[in-house]
Design an enzyme around this catalytic site. Structure first.
Site, mmCIF file in Angstrom:
data_model
loop_
_atom_site.group_PDB
_atom_site.id
_atom_site.type_symbol
_atom_site.label_atom_id
_atom_site.label_comp_id
_atom_site.label_asym_id
_atom_site.label_seq_id
_atom_site.Cartn_x
_atom_site.Cartn_y
_atom_site.Cartn_z
ATOM 1 N N GLY A 91 0.853 -1.199 0.000
ATOM 2 C CA GLY A 91 0.000 0.000 0.000
ATOM 3 C C GLY A 91 0.881 1.238 0.000
ATOM 4 O O GLY A 91 2.082 1.166 0.261
ATOM 5 N N GLY A 93 2.762 3.731 1.304
ATOM 6 C CA GLY A 93 3.305 4.020 2.631
ATOM 7 C C GLY A 93 3.892 5.416 2.737
ATOM 8 O O GLY A 93 4.221 5.891 3.823
ATOM 9 N N ARG A 94 4.047 6.052 1.589
ATOM 10 C CA ARG A 94 4.600 7.418 1.626
ATOM 11 C C ARG A 94 4.098 8.225 0.437
ATOM 12 O O ARG A 94 4.829 9.039 -0.125
ATOM 13 C CB ARG A 94 6.121 7.381 1.636
ATOM 14 N N LYS A 114 4.406 12.100 -3.590
ATOM 15 C CA LYS A 114 5.254 11.003 -3.098
ATOM 16 C C LYS A 114 6.266 11.589 -2.120
ATOM 17 O O LYS A 114 6.927 12.573 -2.433
ATOM 18 C CB LYS A 114 5.956 10.349 -4.287
ATOM 19 N N ASP A 126 8.961 5.928 7.512
ATOM 20 C CA ASP A 126 8.586 7.254 8.019
ATOM 21 C C ASP A 126 7.666 8.011 7.065
ATOM 22 O O ASP A 126 7.234 9.125 7.371
ATOM 23 C CB ASP A 126 9.849 8.092 8.305
ATOM 24 N N ARG A 177 3.708 13.273 -8.852
ATOM 25 C CA ARG A 177 3.768 12.294 -9.931
ATOM 26 C C ARG A 177 2.444 12.290 -10.694
ATOM 27 O O ARG A 177 1.381 12.395 -10.099
ATOM 28 C CB ARG A 177 4.045 10.925 -9.318
ATOM 29 N N ARG A 184 -1.786 -1.455 -10.059
ATOM 30 C CA ARG A 184 -0.602 -2.299 -10.247
ATOM 31 C C ARG A 184 -1.012 -3.761 -10.273
ATOM 32 O O ARG A 184 -2.111 -4.104 -9.810
ATOM 33 C CB ARG A 184 0.352 -2.108 -9.049
ATOM 34 N N ASP A 253 4.348 -4.992 -7.346
ATOM 35 C CA ASP A 253 3.724 -3.711 -6.986
ATOM 36 C C ASP A 253 4.307 -2.575 -7.811
ATOM 37 O O ASP A 253 3.803 -1.451 -7.750
ATOM 38 C CB ASP A 253 3.901 -3.419 -5.491
#
Ligand code: AMP
Ligand code: MG
Length: 480
Positions: A91, A93-94, A114, A126, A177, A184, A253
């Site tokens: 998933g 994450g950032r 992103k 993080d 982006r 995906r 992914d």
């Protein structure tokens, strides 16, 4: 949701966030301490129908995730994936998908931040990104676009005024982006593994609608979907290989259904030609080596076929037969694209029955002589011989004579064989100037040169010189 044009020219219509709940989590980007827009893609903004002047002067806080564009509904997407062969729940994450922007001519693009902070999918991470890696993605994705390769694009990089902890402290940054979508192979694996059958169908229908509307009326739309994705990937992998691109982390992914290149992490361009070229420091087995890319694409597509299986037929044996029949088409597509593309690279108009052997023998001679991939093809297209071992090899001279006998079209060749690619040492140099000295002028120069890859730049030698040792010592890193 807002269909009307809003400030900066955005026109959001967020269909992904209208899918069933399991596909995403609503999540807001992290607030940045001090936003500063360091790169902005005027040309892309204009092609999206955005007000680029206004965005350039007032967009900083938006591109760092500090303030939301009107009409955006930020979400983090759920997906799974095989990473180096191991299945994981992943998933965004950032990353935060701000929404889907509709261009004046009706095209739909995902707008994603992103490096914009943690989400429910961050696991130990993080949620942040360093400036260097985000600039790198910007430079390389835009270079890929200019080379005519389907890819996600980069609209902006903004710094956050915060430090990101990696091996050292890095300035934090956010990349904006732009993608046809972020669906995906791993999104289908997620739907198949974690959701019920209805959600899998919902995702497949959504993907058909968004990327392959012409297939909806086919007798077996889901089989057609698989076949179409297989075709696009075969075409994409050949395009990568024929500019010497190594993705470096072709996990499921990181493979899109749209056929766009995505996730510029440890990717790099090959200097001297060798099938076993690997740059990624974590790819110790060479799973994602230059020459492995077709095989790994096929492996990933097999995972997609498995995820889709229950949609093909209620009879499992029949479903498997359809999947296998579809997967069997990959090799043929790959070979056809490879031969066509190589004919163009060598300016050959009429196919010969031994072309595969003829082309491969050139590549083998290049490998034997450690010839630079890009410069060799460019020299051939300019009817020049280089002062290099390959060009003195008797076998090559024989090959060259046979090739000339086929009356190559040099004009065509110069539109197929780039003079400049984002060579690793060039990219490293501009990143150092930007990150360490806050000097973006060299980055912008490189971006401008890479925008016209089929034209020799003014100071060509500087941009065309390969790395020392064919770049063998160069290493790239994930975890960026
Ligand atoms: P990538 O290797 O960039 O394709 O990332 C693989 C997965 O790790 C994705 O789910 C990313 O969202 C996640 N990820 C990568 N870096 C971070 C980070 N710094 N914090 C949180 N998640 C991350
Ligand atoms: Mg990824």
């Amino acid at each position: 949701m807002s269909h009307n044009k809003s400030r900066f020219g955005w026109k959001f219509d967020n269909t992904y966030s209208r899918l069933s709940d399991g596909f995403f989590e609503r999540a807001n980007p992290k607030r940045a301490q001090a936003s500063h827009l360091v790169l902005f893609n005027d040309e892309l903004a204009q092609s999206l129908g955005l007000n680029s002047e206004e965005l350039k002067t007032e967009g900083g806080d938006f591109f760092s995730g500090n303030v939301l564009f009107e009409g955006s509904e930020p979400i983090a997407l759920a997906y799974a994936g095989h990473q180096f062969g191991h299945f994981n729940m992943l998933g965004d994450g950032r990353a935060h998908l701000l929404g889907e922007h509709i261009t004046p001519n009706g095209e739909r693009f995902d707008i994603q931040l992103k490096g914009s902070g943690p989400t429910r999918f961050s696991r130990q991470g993080d949620g942040l990104a360093g400036l260097g890696p985000m600039l790198r993605e910007y430079i390389i994705s835009e270079a890929m676009f200019a080379l005519g390769i389907p890819t996600t694009r980069s609209l902006a990089v903004a710094t956050t005024g915060e430090q990101v902890v990696r091996e050292t402290l890095l300035p934090g940054a956010v990349l904006t982006r732009v993608a046809r979508s972020h669906i995906r192979v791993g999104t289908f694996q997620y739907a198949a593994a974690y959701e019920n059958g209805e959600n899998l169908r919902e995702l497949a229908d959504y993907t058909l609608q968004r990327h392959f509307p012409e297939l909806i009326s086919q007798p077996e739309p889901y089989v057609s979907l698989l076949k179409a994705v297989i075709e696009r990937q075969a075409s994409l992998i050949v395009k990568w290989m024929h500019v010497g691109f190594i993705h470096g982390v072709m996990n499921t992914d990181n493979m899109t259904l749209s056929g766009e290149t995505i996730d510029y992490g440890p990717c790099a361009f090959m200097d001297s030609y060798s099938l076993s070229t690997v740059f990624s420091s974590i790819d110790r087995q060479g799973r994602y080596a230059y020459g492995q890319q077709p095989a790994i694409a096929m492996w990933n597509l097999t995972r997609l076929a498995e995820a889709l299986l229950s949609l093909f037929s209620t009879d499992q044996e029949k479903a498997i037969a359809k999947a296998e029949e579809s997967l069997d088409t990959f090799a043929g597509h790959l070979q056809r694209h490879w031969l066509n593309s190589m004919r163009e690279k060598l300016g050959i108009g009429v196919a010969g029955k031994d072309d595969m052997i003829f082309f491969t023998s050139l590549l083998e001679l290049m490998e034997k002589n450690h010839a630079d991939f890009t410069n060799t093809f460019r020299a051939l297209s300019k009817e020049t011989m280089l002062e290099e071992p390959l060009f003195k090899d008797a076998e090559f001279l024989k090959w060259h004579k046979d090739w000339i006998a086929r009356k190559p079209n040099f004009d065509l060749m110069r539109t197929r064989n780039p003079a400049v690619i984002p060579r690793n040492h060039l990219v490293e140099k501009v990143l150092a100037a930007a990150v360490e000295k806050d000097d973006y002028s060299v980055t912008k120069n490189l971006i401008a040169v890479l925008k016209q890859p089929f034209t020799e730049p003014a100071n060509a030698a500087e941009y065309m010189k390969p790395a020392i040792n064919g770049g063998e010592d160069y290493k790239t890193f994930c975890g960026t």
